[in-house]
Motif scaffolding. Structure first.
Motif, PDB file in Angstrom:
ATOM      1  N   THR A 323      40.756  41.940  39.867  1.00  0.00           N
ATOM      2  CA  THR A 323      39.567  43.228  40.234  1.00  0.00           C
ATOM      3  C   THR A 323      39.717  43.871  38.942  1.00  0.00           C
ATOM      4  OG1 THR A 323      38.120  45.210  40.975  1.00  0.00           O
ATOM      5  CG2 THR A 323      40.807  45.317  41.026  1.00  0.00           C
ATOM      6  N   GLN A 324      38.471  44.058  38.337  1.00  0.00           N
ATOM      7  CA  GLN A 324      38.188  44.676  37.007  1.00  0.00           C
ATOM      8  C   GLN A 324      37.756  46.597  37.791  1.00  0.00           C
ATOM      9  OE1 GLN A 324      36.739  42.774  34.132  1.00  0.00           O
ATOM     10  NE2 GLN A 324      37.382  41.680  33.998  1.00  0.00           N
ATOM     11  N   GLN A 325      39.017  47.650  37.367  1.00  0.00           N
ATOM     12  CA  GLN A 325      37.717  48.850  38.119  1.00  0.00           C
ATOM     13  C   GLN A 325      38.226  50.150  36.827  1.00  0.00           C
ATOM     14  OE1 GLN A 325      36.112  49.485  40.612  1.00  0.00           O
ATOM     15  NE2 GLN A 325      36.178  47.352  41.299  1.00  0.00           N
ATOM     16  N   TRP A 326      37.853  50.905  36.753  1.00  0.00           N
ATOM     17  CA  TRP A 326      38.149  52.181  36.149  1.00  0.00           C
ATOM     18  C   TRP A 326      38.392  51.836  34.533  1.00  0.00           C
ATOM     19  CZ3 TRP A 326      40.593  51.537  40.805  1.00  0.00           C
ATOM     20  CH2 TRP A 326      39.828  51.576  41.828  1.00  0.00           C
ATOM     21  N   GLY A 327      39.066  50.286  33.535  1.00  0.00           N
ATOM     22  CA  GLY A 327      39.139  50.445  32.496  1.00  0.00           C
ATOM     23  C   GLY A 327      39.906  49.382  32.633  1.00  0.00           C
ATOM     24  N   TRP A 328      40.617  49.127  33.881  1.00  0.00           N
ATOM     25  CA  TRP A 328      41.990  48.611  34.343  1.00  0.00           C
ATOM     26  C   TRP A 328      41.225  46.981  35.008  1.00  0.00           C
ATOM     27  CZ3 TRP A 328      47.106  49.996  33.767  1.00  0.00           C
ATOM     28  CH2 TRP A 328      47.319  50.636  33.000  1.00  0.00           C
ATOM     29  N   LYS A 329      42.239  45.918  34.575  1.00  0.00           N
ATOM     30  CA  LYS A 329      42.706  44.756  34.625  1.00  0.00           C
ATOM     31  C   LYS A 329      43.523  44.406  36.634  1.00  0.00           C
ATOM     32  CE  LYS A 329      40.411  42.241  30.877  1.00  0.00           C
ATOM     33  NZ  LYS A 329      40.376  41.178  30.214  1.00  0.00           N
ATOM     34  N   PHE A 330      43.108  44.617  37.410  1.00  0.00           N
ATOM     35  CA  PHE A 330      44.501  43.777  38.169  1.00  0.00           C
ATOM     36  C   PHE A 330      44.927  43.134  38.731  1.00  0.00           C
ATOM     37  CE2 PHE A 330      42.891  48.697  38.691  1.00  0.00           C
ATOM     38  CZ  PHE A 330      43.850  48.792  38.522  1.00  0.00           C
ATOM     39  N   ASP A 331      45.533  42.272  39.705  1.00  0.00           N
ATOM     40  CA  ASP A 331      45.656  41.322  39.565  1.00  0.00           C
ATOM     41  C   ASP A 331      47.030  41.582  40.832  1.00  0.00           C
ATOM     42  OD1 ASP A 331      45.980  38.700  40.680  1.00  0.00           O
ATOM     43  OD2 ASP A 331      46.954  37.851  39.205  1.00  0.00           O
ATOM     44  N   ASP A 381      50.228  42.968  38.768  1.00  0.00           N
ATOM     45  CA  ASP A 381      50.253  43.109  37.389  1.00  0.00           C
ATOM     46  C   ASP A 381      49.127  44.062  37.264  1.00  0.00           C
ATOM     47  OD1 ASP A 381      50.756  41.751  34.872  1.00  0.00           O
ATOM     48  OD2 ASP A 381      48.807  42.163  34.597  1.00  0.00           O
ATOM     49  N   ALA A 382      49.127  44.991  36.053  1.00  0.00           N
ATOM     50  CA  ALA A 382      47.455  45.679  35.792  1.00  0.00           C
ATOM     51  C   ALA A 382      47.575  46.110  34.292  1.00  0.00           C
ATOM     52  CB  ALA A 382      47.659  47.199  36.974  1.00  0.00           C
ATOM     53  N   GLN A 383      46.643  45.633  34.220  1.00  0.00           N
ATOM     54  CA  GLN A 383      46.343  45.897  32.400  1.00  0.00           C
ATOM     55  C   GLN A 383      45.060  46.695  32.101  1.00  0.00           C
ATOM     56  OE1 GLN A 383      46.536  41.999  30.589  1.00  0.00           O
ATOM     57  NE2 GLN A 383      47.095  40.805  32.124  1.00  0.00           N
ATOM     58  N   ARG A 384      45.723  47.524  31.106  1.00  0.00           N
ATOM     59  CA  ARG A 384      44.118  48.593  29.734  1.00  0.00           C
ATOM     60  C   ARG A 384      44.406  48.485  28.754  1.00  0.00           C
ATOM     61  NH1 ARG A 384      42.027  53.784  32.198  1.00  0.00           N
ATOM     62  NH2 ARG A 384      41.298  53.424  30.374  1.00  0.00           N
ATOM     63  N   GLU A 385      43.291  48.445  28.181  1.00  0.00           N
ATOM     64  CA  GLU A 385      43.067  48.492  26.953  1.00  0.00           C
ATOM     65  C   GLU A 385      44.046  50.086  26.684  1.00  0.00           C
ATOM     66  OE1 GLU A 385      42.616  46.147  24.662  1.00  0.00           O
ATOM     67  OE2 GLU A 385      42.456  44.868  26.138  1.00  0.00           O
ATOM     68  N   LEU A 386      44.848  50.110  25.917  1.00  0.00           N
ATOM     69  CA  LEU A 386      45.142  51.792  25.044  1.00  0.00           C
ATOM     70  C   LEU A 386      45.869  52.087  23.627  1.00  0.00           C
ATOM     71  CD1 LEU A 386      45.553  54.693  26.607  1.00  0.00           C
ATOM     72  CD2 LEU A 386      48.043  53.709  27.219  1.00  0.00           C
ATOM     73  N   TYR A 437      53.748  46.894  25.640  1.00  0.00           N
ATOM     74  CA  TYR A 437      52.815  47.218  25.669  1.00  0.00           C
ATOM     75  C   TYR A 437      52.619  46.371  24.154  1.00  0.00           C
ATOM     76  CZ  TYR A 437      49.774  50.356  22.149  1.00  0.00           C
ATOM     77  OH  TYR A 437      48.192  50.722  22.507  1.00  0.00           O
ATOM     78  N   ALA A 438      51.081  45.973  24.609  1.00  0.00           N
ATOM     79  CA  ALA A 438      51.010  44.951  23.105  1.00  0.00           C
ATOM     80  C   ALA A 438      49.947  45.201  22.307  1.00  0.00           C
ATOM     81  CB  ALA A 438      50.444  44.364  23.618  1.00  0.00           C
ATOM     82  N   TRP A 439      51.030  46.137  20.855  1.00  0.00           N
ATOM     83  CA  TRP A 439      50.186  47.280  19.910  1.00  0.00           C
ATOM     84  C   TRP A 439      49.651  46.042  19.252  1.00  0.00           C
ATOM     85  CZ3 TRP A 439      53.993  49.361  15.519  1.00  0.00           C
ATOM     86  CH2 TRP A 439      53.082  50.507  15.109  1.00  0.00           C
ATOM     87  N   LYS A 440      48.793  45.784  18.466  1.00  0.00           N
ATOM     88  CA  LYS A 440      47.723  44.711  17.619  1.00  0.00           C
ATOM     89  C   LYS A 440      47.359  45.450  16.718  1.00  0.00           C
ATOM     90  CE  LYS A 440      45.352  42.606  22.099  1.00  0.00           C
ATOM     91  NZ  LYS A 440      43.891  43.253  22.510  1.00  0.00           N
ATOM     92  N   LEU A 441      47.834  44.846  15.740  1.00  0.00           N
ATOM     93  CA  LEU A 441      47.927  45.116  14.276  1.00  0.00           C
ATOM     94  C   LEU A 441      47.387  44.338  13.258  1.00  0.00           C
ATOM     95  CD1 LEU A 441      51.979  45.730  14.007  1.00  0.00           C
ATOM     96  CD2 LEU A 441      50.499  47.385  13.618  1.00  0.00           C
ATOM     97  N   PRO A 442      47.142  44.622  12.649  1.00  0.00           N
ATOM     98  CA  PRO A 442      46.492  43.872  10.950  1.00  0.00           C
ATOM     99  C   PRO A 442      46.511  42.348  10.973  1.00  0.00           C
ATOM    100  CG  PRO A 442      46.151  46.208  10.657  1.00  0.00           C
ATOM    101  CD  PRO A 442      47.285  46.274  11.229  1.00  0.00           C
TER     102      PRO A 442
END
Length: 723
Positions: A323-331, A381-386, A437-442
Motif C-alpha cells: 500500500t501507499q499511504q501518507w507518503g510511504w510505501k508499505f510491503d 518493508d517501508a520506504q519514503r522519499e526524504l 538511506y539511499a542518498w541521490k547525488l548528481p
C-alpha cells in the motif's frame, strides 16, 4: 571539445570499476532489477522479465538471455526469466536445476532434473546453508543448518522467475545466511486474460508429468481481482537404478486491488512426495554395475528400494499487503510454512555392514527418522522519499519449532522398533531489523549506507540428545550489527556501475548443542565475512553484458561431509573467496542470440592454502538461442571446472561439461477451441557423459568414498495447450 573529458572526470566510480575489470585480463560480459515496492497494482503481466529500459519483444537480447544482470543492482545479480524456464528446462525441474546455468553456480542432480533432492548447489564455492533461498521475498529453510530441500516446496510450473544475488546485499537483504548470496524465487503471476491450460510430458526413465492450470483473468465484477490455480503430478523411475519418485503439487495465488493504492495477495502451495534415496556409489560399485548404480530389488539386501525412501508433505502460505499511504510505501507479508518428513534407510546400502538385528541374524538392519517443523513469521518493508533520497526501514521476524527423532528398526519385520537413538524438540527465533538511506547525488550517483541487526536464538529440549545421548535443556543467542555501504552510478539509461562493502553473519548449526553440557563447553563463534564487490552492467535490445570482481574474507568457515548418511561438520578456520564473473547475450538478428558466461573463482583456506571443498575453480556456459514466431530453440553447454570433494585438497573431481538441446513449436489456434498449442522436445546431456561429478560422502563402516555421477542422456517430449 572539452565535454567528453569533463564528463569522464565526473564518473570516478566508472573509472575505478572499468580499470579493475580490465586488470583481470579477462573479457567483459554483462545483465533485472532489484525493485522497490513500485506500483501496488496487480502484477499480472505478460512481460519477459527484463528491465523496463528494454523492450519486451522476444526479438531482443534481454528477452532471450538465459541469465542477465540488472541496471539497478548494487551487487552481482543474475536473473532467469520465465521464457528460459519454460523453453529450456525440463518440466520436472526444481529451482536448483534451473539455477545451474548462472555464473559461478554448480548443481549436482544425480537422478535427473527434479527427480531427487539436489546433492550440492554451490555458488562461488559457498554450499547450501551458507546462502539464502527466498520465495516471494520470504526466507525459508531448515532451522538446524539452514539448508533447503529442493524437491519439497516448488517446481517449475509455479515459478515465475529466479534471480541470484551473489553477495550479502544491502541492509534490506534479510535471511538466515546473507553473506553467501540469495537465490530469490518468485511465484508465477495470474494472467491478464482467462485461460485453462493443460500440460503433459513423457521422457527417459519412464518419467512423466501431467498438470493443469486455470487463470481467471481480470474479474471486473470482483474489483479487478485475478487468480491462478494449478495442479501437477509427476512420476519417474529415475536415472539411478530403483531410485524412483512420485510427486503432487497444488498451488493458488490471488491478487486483489483494494482501491487505487493497495494490493492484497494470497498464496498457498501444497506438496506431497515419495522418493527413494541413495547415498551414492563406491568406485567399485560404479565399475561393476555402471554409473547409474543406486538401489536394487532384493528384499534381503540393504540396498533394497523398499527400505530406502522418504515420505514428505509440505505447505507454504502467505498473505501480502502492499500500500501507499501518507507518503510511504508499505510491503508486508505474514507467512507460515511446514515440512513433515518420515525417512527410512538401511544401515549400509553400500554393502560394508552385514545383516543382523536383535530379532534375527539375517534380518536387514535399518533406521527410521522423523523431521517435522513449522515456521511462522513476518516480513515488513517501508520506504519514503526524504530530502535528497529514500529512507527505507523494515525487518524480519520468524519462529520455527522443530521435532526430530531417530531409531534403529528391523527392515525385514516391517520396520519393527529396536532402539531409540535420539529425540528432541528445538526452536529458532530470528529477528532482523534494518535501516538504510539511499542518498541521490548528481550525475546518477546513489550512495546507500545501512545497518542490519541480526539475532538468532536457539533452544533445545531433549530427553535423549543426539550424539551425547543425555538429557539437554539449553538455549543461546547470537547477535551482531552488520553495516553495509553501496554506491550505484546510472551512467546512462543503458549502463550502470556499482561498488559494495557489507558484512555477513551466520549462526552456528544446531549440532553445537549435541554435547553433554552445552553451557560448560561454550559456544563457537559464528561464521562471519567481509564482502567487497565492484561491477558494471550494460543493457540494450541488442546486448546484455555484465562483469564483476569480488573479494570475501571468511572467518570460521564451516565445512561438512556425509558419513554413512549423517552430516559431519568441521571448522576450517579462515578462508578467502575471490574471483571474476561475467555474462552476456548478443542478439544477432533473425531470431538468433548468442549467450555466454565465464567465471574464475578461488576459495582457499588461510592456514594451509588448500581449496575449500566443492568450490569449482571456474564455470562457463556457451549457447545459441532461437526465438521467432512459432519456433523456439536453444543449444547450451555448461562447464564446471576442477574442484576437490573434501578438505586438504583430497578427492579431486575433474572438470566436466554437459550440453542440452531444447526445441518447441507453438500453433496459435489448431482448432476453434484450442489455443497456443505447444510441442516441445528436450535432450539433456546429448553427448551422454556419465563421469563422476561430486563426492557424495563416505561409508560409515570402512570410510570408503562415495560418488555421484552425471545422469546420462535424457529425451523429454512435452505437449501443452490453452482452452
Amino acid at each position: 571539445m572539452t565535454h567528453a573529458p569533463t564528463r569522464l572526470r565526473r564518473k570516478p566510480l566508472t573509472h575505478l570499476i572499468l580499470a579493475s575489470l580490465c586488470a583481470t585480463g579477462a573479457p567483459l560480459t554483462f545483465a533485472q532489477s532489484t525493485g522497490d515496492l513500485g506500483s501496488v497494482q496487480s502484477t499480472a503481466t505478460t512481460s519477459t522479465g527484463s528491465d523496463s529500459a528494454t523492450a519486451t519483444s522476444t526479438q531482443t537480447a534481454p528477452a532471450q538471455a538465459p541469465t542477465q544482470g540488472s541496471l539497478t543492482a548494487t551487487e552481482p545479480k543474475s536473473i532467469i526469466n520465465r521464457n528460459y524456464i519454460q523453453n529450456s528446462t525440463a518440466p520436472t525441474s526444481n529451482y536448483s536445476d534451473i539455477l545451474q546455468i548462472a555464473p559461478s553456480v554448480s548443481s549436482i542432480t544425480p537422478n535427473g532434473p527434479g527427480l531427487m533432492e539436489t546433492q550440492s548447489l554451490s555458488i562461488r564455492g559457498f554450499q547450501d546453508g551458507q546462502y539464502n533461498v527466498t520465495f516471494d521475498g520470504i526466507p525459508f529453510g531448515d532451522s538446524n543448518d539452514f539448508t533447503h530441500h529442493s524437491t519439497s516446496f516448488f517446481n517449475s510450473q509455479n515459478i515465475g522467475s529466479i534471480s541470484v544475488d551473489r553477495g550479502p546485499g544491502d541492509a534490506s537483504q534479510i535471511g538466515f545466511a546473507t553473506f553467501g548470496g540469495t537465490v530469490a524465487v518468485t511465484s508465477i503471476e495470474p494472467s491478464l486474460t482467462p485461460a485453462f491450460s493443460v500440460l503433459g510430458s513423457y521422457g527417459s526413465w519412464n518419467t512423466w508429468l501431467s498438470g493443469a492450470q486455470f487463470n481467471t483473468g481480470d474479474m471486473q465484477q470482483w474489483g479487478d481481482a485475478r487468480a491462478v490455480v494449478g495442479y501437477d503430478h509427476s512420476s519417474s523411475d529415475g536415472y539411478l537404478n530403483d531410485v524412483g519418485q512420485r510427486r503432487d503439487n497444488v498451488y493458488f495465488k490471488l491478487e486483489k486491488p483494494l482501491g487505487d493504492n493497495t494490493l492484497l495477495t494470497f498464496y498457498a502451495d501444497y506438496n506431497r512426495i515419495y522418493q527413494n534415496t541413495s547415498l551414492g556409489a563406491t568406485a567399485a560399485q560404479i565399475h561393476q554395475f555402471g554409473p547409474n548404480f543406486g538401489l536394487n530389488g532384493d528384499p534381503a539386501s540393504q540396498s533394497f528400494y523398499g527400505y530406502n525412501f522418504d515420505r514428505i508433505n509440505t505447505d507454504f502460505e502467505y498473505i501480502g499487503l502492499q500500500t501507499q499511504q501518507w507518503g510511504w510505501k508499505f510491503d508486508n507479508k505474514l507467512y507460515t510454512y511446514g515440512y513433515y518428513h518420515d525417512g527410512f534407510n538401511a544401515v549400509d546400502p553400500n554393502g560394508e555392514t552385514p545383516n543382523g538385528t536383535t530379532f534375527g541374524a539375517n534380518d536387514v538392519p535399518g533406521t527410521q527418522m522423523a523431521n517435522n517443523y513449522r515456521a511462522v513469521g513476518d516480513v515488513f518493508d517501508a520506504q519514503r522519499e526524504l530530502g535528497p533520497g529514500t529512507l527505507e526501514l523494515g525487518g524480519w521476524l520468524t519462529h520455527q519449532s522443530n521435532f526430530r527423532d531417530n531409531m534403529n528398526v528391523d527392515d525385514t519385520l516391517n520396520f519393527a522398533l529396536e532402539q531409540l537413538n535420539f529425540t528432541m524438540h528445538d526452536t529458532l527465533l530470528t529477528f532482523e531489523p534494518y535501516l538504510q538511506y539511499a542518498w541521490k547525488l548528481p550525475y546518477g550517483l546513489t550512495i546507500t549506507p545501512g545497518v542490519k541487526y541480526v539475532s538468532f536464538e536457539r533452544s533445545i529440549d531433549s530427553p535423549l540428545d543426539q550424539k551425547s545421548g543425555v538429557p539437554v535443556d539449553y538455549s543461546h543467542t547470537w547477535t551482531k550489527a552488520l553495516p553495509s555501504l553501496t554506491v550505484h552510478e546510472q551512467i546512462n539509461p543503458s549502463w550502470s556501475a556499482y561498488a559494495q562493502y557489507a558484512q555477513g553473519f551466520l549462526a552456528p548449526n544446531l549440532n553445537v548443542f549435541y554435547v553433554t553440557n552445552p553451557s560448560a563447553s561454550g559456544q563457537p563463534a559464528p561464521e562471519q565475512t567481509d564482502n567487497y564487490q565492484i561491477g558494471t552492467t550494460y543493457k540494450t535490445n541488442r546486448f546484455t553484458l555484465s562483469a564483476d570482481l569480488y573479494y570475501i574474507n571468511f572467518r570460521n568457515a564451516v565445512t561438512s561431509t556425509s558419513v554413512g548418511g549423517n552430516t559431519i561438520f568441521s571448522n576450517a578456520g579462515g578462508a578467502v573467496y575471490k574471483g571474476f564473473e561475467s555474462e552476456g547475450t548478443f542478439y544477432a538478428g533473425y531470431g538468433f542470440s548468442l549467450y555466454g558466461n565465464l567465471t574464475f573463482n578461488s576459495a582457499k583456506q588461510d592456514s594451509t592454502g588448500d581449496w575449500m571443498p566443492n568450490a569449482p575453480k571456474m564455470t562457463a556456459a556457451l549457447g545459441v538461442i532461437y526465438d521467432r514466431g512459432p519456433l523456439h530453440g536453444s543449444l547450451i553447454t555448461k562447464f564446471v571446472g576442477h574442484q576437490f570433494g573434501d578438505t586438504g585438497d583430497t578427492q579431486p573431481i575433474g572438470g566436466f561439461a554437459v550440453t542440452n538441446l531444447a526445441a518447441a513449436y507453438t500453433i496459435k489456434s489448431p482448432t476453434s477451441w484450442m489455443h497456443n498449442t505447444r510441442f516441445g522436445l528436450e535432450i539433456d546431456n546429448i553427448f551422454n557423459r556419465t563421469s563422476i561429478d561430486a563426492l557424495a560422502g563416505y561409508t560409515a563402516a570402512d570410510n570408503t568414498p562415495l560418488y555421484w555421477t552425471i545422469p546420462g542422456r535424457a529425451v523429454i517430449g512435452t505437449v501443452s495447450t490453452d482452452f
